[in-house]
Design an enzyme around this catalytic site. Structure first.
Site, PDB file in Angstrom:
ATOM      1  CB  CYS B  89      -0.909   0.032   1.224  1.00 30.40           C
ATOM      2  SG  CYS B  89      -2.099  -1.314   1.282  1.00 30.40           S
ATOM      3  CG  HIS B  90       2.125   2.544   3.531  1.00 28.23           C
ATOM      4  ND1 HIS B  90       1.324   3.628   3.756  1.00 28.23           N
ATOM      5  CD2 HIS B  90       1.735   1.597   4.419  1.00 28.23           C
ATOM      6  CE1 HIS B  90       0.475   3.356   4.751  1.00 28.23           C
ATOM      7  NE2 HIS B  90       0.698   2.129   5.166  1.00 28.23           N
ATOM      8  CB  CYS B 123      -1.281  -0.696   9.445  1.00 30.71           C
ATOM      9  SG  CYS B 123      -1.492   0.137   7.868  1.00 30.71           S
ATOM     10  CB  CYS B 189      14.180  14.066  37.642  1.00 27.46           C
ATOM     11  SG  CYS B 189      14.584  13.111  39.105  1.00 27.46           S
ATOM     12  CB  CYS B 231      10.902   6.958  34.929  1.00 29.24           C
ATOM     13  SG  CYS B 231      12.265   7.993  34.394  1.00 29.24           S
TER      14      CYS B 231
END
Lengths: 157, 270
Positions: B89-90, B123, B189, B231
């Site tokens: 498609c792309h 997709c 931070c 984190c």
């Protein structure tokens, strides 16, 4: 003021304390000297057993306990690598603050500066989404706080 | 009244001193960072060690490019019941140029944000009739790196108004919410102390423009949500899931913080 503050840093911390007091009380704070003095220190030790400076040194350095070097530099402990620079250096800290003042700063620094990055090392409630294995527990237990304070008290200029 | 005034004056002093500490921390590197700095916003590249930056700069040395190669192979490989590849498609991967800069974005049919990983998977399920790739699989990381890499150097530009506004607000709240036993918010931070040494690491602004990044500590490439989870756990807080609504909102807020910074994928970080 019941105490003479000599450095701007200390004065600033007092400013934070006044603000937090106003925020917590949600009412005008009168002259404030008594309350301010009360908010700048924590006189009573958390334990009957006096703090042990040697153990406190371990609490200071241990990355799973105080991990103080993560944020603070301490020349007196330069055998340890990687000192942080987020908080002020701690050499001579006991010449700048009394143990009672240090106790409040370790137990709950947000009482002095509500926006500080510094953890409250002896607080277990009012925290958000604590990992299960730490839930309901403070970072340090009461004796570890007192041991740490005994070590900090040795850091004189 | 006089007392009130002095109270605010003292508080102002406290703020000024806090700002002073943060400013000192970054003052050591007052150099021209070119595209890596936009106004007061600096890519993590500018906080990285010179050897880490050099590794990123050279495509042959950048280990993250191995993931881009994985993505490139998958681009042309048919998969799923529809027998299609991305290229069906792309066409060429250059069709993806500029796509990454606007993710995450609001998608009306989901009534939610969608990030690039999820767009790739949509997709796959809708058009290729293929199975979703798992978060952090080499396939999904590879394709995400490959697609983002097509926008290398282009300025980040997520949409935060209109339908995206409530999600943006949620992300901002997350960013400023203290959490975990260490009781820290992202901002403590990454807004207050970028440039400061935290143990062996230098704190950065926590920008997302280089993700998925090759992280030396991981010895591999990882997504922004993986970094969020790390984190969160470091402040001893329970993390949210990969692709969770919370992290999507945070991703939008973080990408907005880095608006204008160049896409660096795959960046190399400590």
């Amino acid at each position: 003021m019941s105490k003479k503050y000599t450095t701007p840093f200390v004065a600033a911390v007092v400013g934070g304390a006044v603000l937090s007091l106003a925020a917590v009380c949600a009412q005008p704070v009168s002259a404030g000297t008594v309350e301010v003095a009360a908010m700048t220190e924590m006189k009573d030790p958390l334990t009957k057993q006096p703090g042990d400076a040697a153990k406190g040194k371990g609490v200071f350095a241990n990355r799973k306990l105080g991990n103080c070097l993560a944020c603070h530099k301490l020349e007196a402990m330069k055998e340890q690598s990687f000192h942080g620079e987020v908080g002020p250096p701690l050499d001579g800290v006991a010449s700048r603050y009394s143990v009672a003042e240090l106790r409040l700063r370790v137990v709950d620094p947000k009482a002095l500066n509500p926006d500080t990055i510094m953890p409250s090392f002896y607080k277990s409630e009012g925290l958000h989404r604590v990992l299960k294995k730490f839930a309901g527990k403070p970072i340090l237990d009461a004796q570890q706080v007192e041991d740490l304070l005994a070590y900090l008290a040795t850091l004189k200029e | 009244m006089g007392i009130n005034l002095s109270r605010y004056a003292l508080f102002g002093l406290a703020l000024a001193l806090t700002a002073g500490v943060a400013a000192n921390a970054v003052a050591d590197e007052k150099k021209n960072w070119g595209a890596y700095q936009v106004e007061d916003r600096r890519s993590g590249y500018t906080y990285a060690a010179p050897e880490t930056r050099a590794m990123q700069d050279d495509n042959f040395q950048n280990p993250g490019m191995l993931w881009a190669e994985i993505g490139e192979e998958l681009w042309n490989k048919a998969d799923g019941e529809a027998g299609k590849s991305c290229a069906s498609c792309h066409k060429g991967p250059e069709s993806m140029k500029g796509v990454a800069v606007s993710y995450p974005k609001y998608v009306a049919e989901k009534k939610n944000l969608e990030n690039l990983e999820q767009r790739i998977n949509r997709c796959r399920t809708d058009n290729m009739k293929a199975k979703e790739w798992k978060y952090e699989s080499k396939e999904l990381l590879g394709m995400t790196v490959f697609v983002r890499h097509q926008s290398l150097g282009m300025p980040m530009n997520v949409k935060v108004d209109g339908e995206a506004a409530p999600f943006f607000k949620k992300g901002e709240e997350f960013y400023n919410q203290r959490r975990g036993q260490l009781d820290m918010a992202c901002k403590h931070c990454h807004e207050d102390f970028p440039g400061a040494q935290l143990r062996a690491n230098v704190l950065s602004e926590g920008q997302g423009n280089g993700f998925p990044v090759y992280r030396l500590k991981w010895n591999g490439v990882g997504s922004l949500h993986r970094r969020f989870r790390g984190c969160n756990k470091q402040v001893r807080s329970s993390a949210y899931g990969y692709g969770s609504d919370e992290y999507l909102a945070l991703e939008l807020y973080v990408m907005w913080r880095g608006r204008g910074l160049p896409v660096e994928t795959p960046a190399v970080r400590n």
